[in-house]
Design an enzyme around this catalytic site. Sequence first.
Site, PDB file in Angstrom:
ATOM      1  N   SER A 134     -31.626 -22.354  -0.914  1.00  0.00           N
ATOM      2  CA  SER A 134     -30.594 -21.820  -0.029  1.00  0.00           C
ATOM      3  C   SER A 134     -30.574 -20.299  -0.060  1.00  0.00           C
ATOM      4  O   SER A 134     -30.488 -19.639   0.987  1.00  0.00           O
ATOM      5  CB  SER A 134     -29.222 -22.369  -0.423  1.00  0.00           C
ATOM      6  OG  SER A 134     -29.174 -23.769  -0.270  1.00  0.00           O
ATOM      7  N   GLU A 174     -24.786 -32.321  -1.312  1.00  0.00           N
ATOM      8  CA  GLU A 174     -26.181 -32.411  -1.743  1.00  0.00           C
ATOM      9  C   GLU A 174     -26.310 -33.000  -3.150  1.00  0.00           C
ATOM     10  O   GLU A 174     -27.377 -33.465  -3.545  1.00  0.00           O
ATOM     11  CB  GLU A 174     -26.833 -31.033  -1.700  1.00  0.00           C
ATOM     12  CG  GLU A 174     -26.244 -30.024  -2.652  1.00  0.00           C
ATOM     13  CD  GLU A 174     -26.405 -28.591  -2.158  1.00  0.00           C
ATOM     14  OE1 GLU A 174     -27.065 -27.812  -2.871  1.00  0.00           O
ATOM     15  OE2 GLU A 174     -25.884 -28.256  -1.080  1.00  0.00           O
ATOM     16  N   LYS A 211     -40.344 -30.466  -1.413  1.00  0.00           N
ATOM     17  CA  LYS A 211     -39.535 -29.786  -0.401  1.00  0.00           C
ATOM     18  C   LYS A 211     -38.795 -28.599  -0.994  1.00  0.00           C
ATOM     19  O   LYS A 211     -38.692 -27.539  -0.371  1.00  0.00           O
ATOM     20  CB  LYS A 211     -38.543 -30.788   0.203  1.00  0.00           C
ATOM     21  CG  LYS A 211     -37.536 -30.199   1.178  1.00  0.00           C
ATOM     22  CD  LYS A 211     -36.612 -31.305   1.683  1.00  0.00           C
ATOM     23  CE  LYS A 211     -35.431 -30.745   2.461  1.00  0.00           C
ATOM     24  NZ  LYS A 211     -35.839 -30.119   3.729  1.00  0.00           N
TER      25      LYS A 211
END
Length: 422
Positions: free
Chosen positions: A27, A312, A409
Amino acid sequence: MTVVDPWPAPRAHDPVDAVVSLPGSKSLTNRALVLAAIADGPSVVRRALRSRDTTLMAAALSALGARVDTSGDDWLVTPGDLTGDAQVDCGLAGTVMRFVPPVAGLSTGVIAFDGDPHMRRRPVGEVLKALSTLGIHIDDEGRGSLPFRVHGTGHVRGGTVVLDASGSSQFVSALLLAGARYERGVDVRHDGKPVPSLPHIDMTVAMLREHGVVVDDSDANRWSVAPGPVRALDHLIEPDLSNAAPFLGLAALSGGSMTVREWPRQTTQAGDALREILALMGCEVAFTDEGLRVTGPDRLQGIDYDLHDVGELAPAVAALCALADSPSHLRGIAHIRGHETDRLAALATELGGLGADVVEHPDGLSITPAPLHGGVFHTYADHRMAHAGVLVAAAVDGVLVEDVATTAKTFPDFAGLWASLL
């Protein structure tokens, strides 16, 4: 269901005691890259996370005209003229699909966006409608999803826009990140159910202010960015605290101790909520000179917890709840149905398939202790589902985690580090 590369995830037969260093925050890295690409000079993103999501972001910004040197641990970003047509591969990265189109509006070319097949089901229509309102020509053939094209004219009018950001906080962050470069800035107003994952918007606002951008977030559900330059600034990326969930969870379920190095004492990362969640489950949580240490209890306790702001974490927390000695209820997370997969349905299916007593609700899960058994835990190309799978496998014999490589990822060689601990 087809099983892709089933991995016999290792079992924790004894308490696990370890100290780990985690890669940087996805992020923070992707926000830093976007701001660096539209800044008034070169800057460096230090300890950048090197993962699929971040390399896709670097490639997207490079396609638009910035120069992003990713050859070292510290990535040099030099803004460039946003000219010419380009193609952007979003992969499975929501940040690329949502954060880059507002920047593409500043270009003078036609920028085509597409990604992995599943990305065509992830929501982005609110961002595209907002960009149209702000003066950017969007061609999505009315789908409100990938694939779409952004027709840049070299400038964006900007102004006030009203949208429903209840599907993702990224809808707001996307507009704020590029808003200072718009002629009128941007005034984003949310109208709808509560915005999820507010810490991520707080992260965006804090980073904008570090770059000298004036942001007014004094009113609820409204964020205003004044027009002006984005000052070049080097960023040092914190460890990814959400990626700490399986490692701290391993200490929790095994009765061991895990220290994550360099855990920040103050942060805008949603993963910092793990300190409270694990304490409620019976763990000892403490800062040390090395970082954050979590020591697991003799028996994990279930929790009743609203994960709305930290959705998340839901897969890893749900896995721990399935291993707890008392019932749990996780709520406030209807929005994670629109993540890499419908995480609520996937968790109910996969935990249930291994014997867990899981009731799926519109906005959460109720989990009651039940004996678990081996089997295949499917991940649906979702890195957070893989985190849940390896946690269950650490406590239950015979669990195969499908496609653990999907963790790349946001976490290169996750499986290698995980295996080394067990």
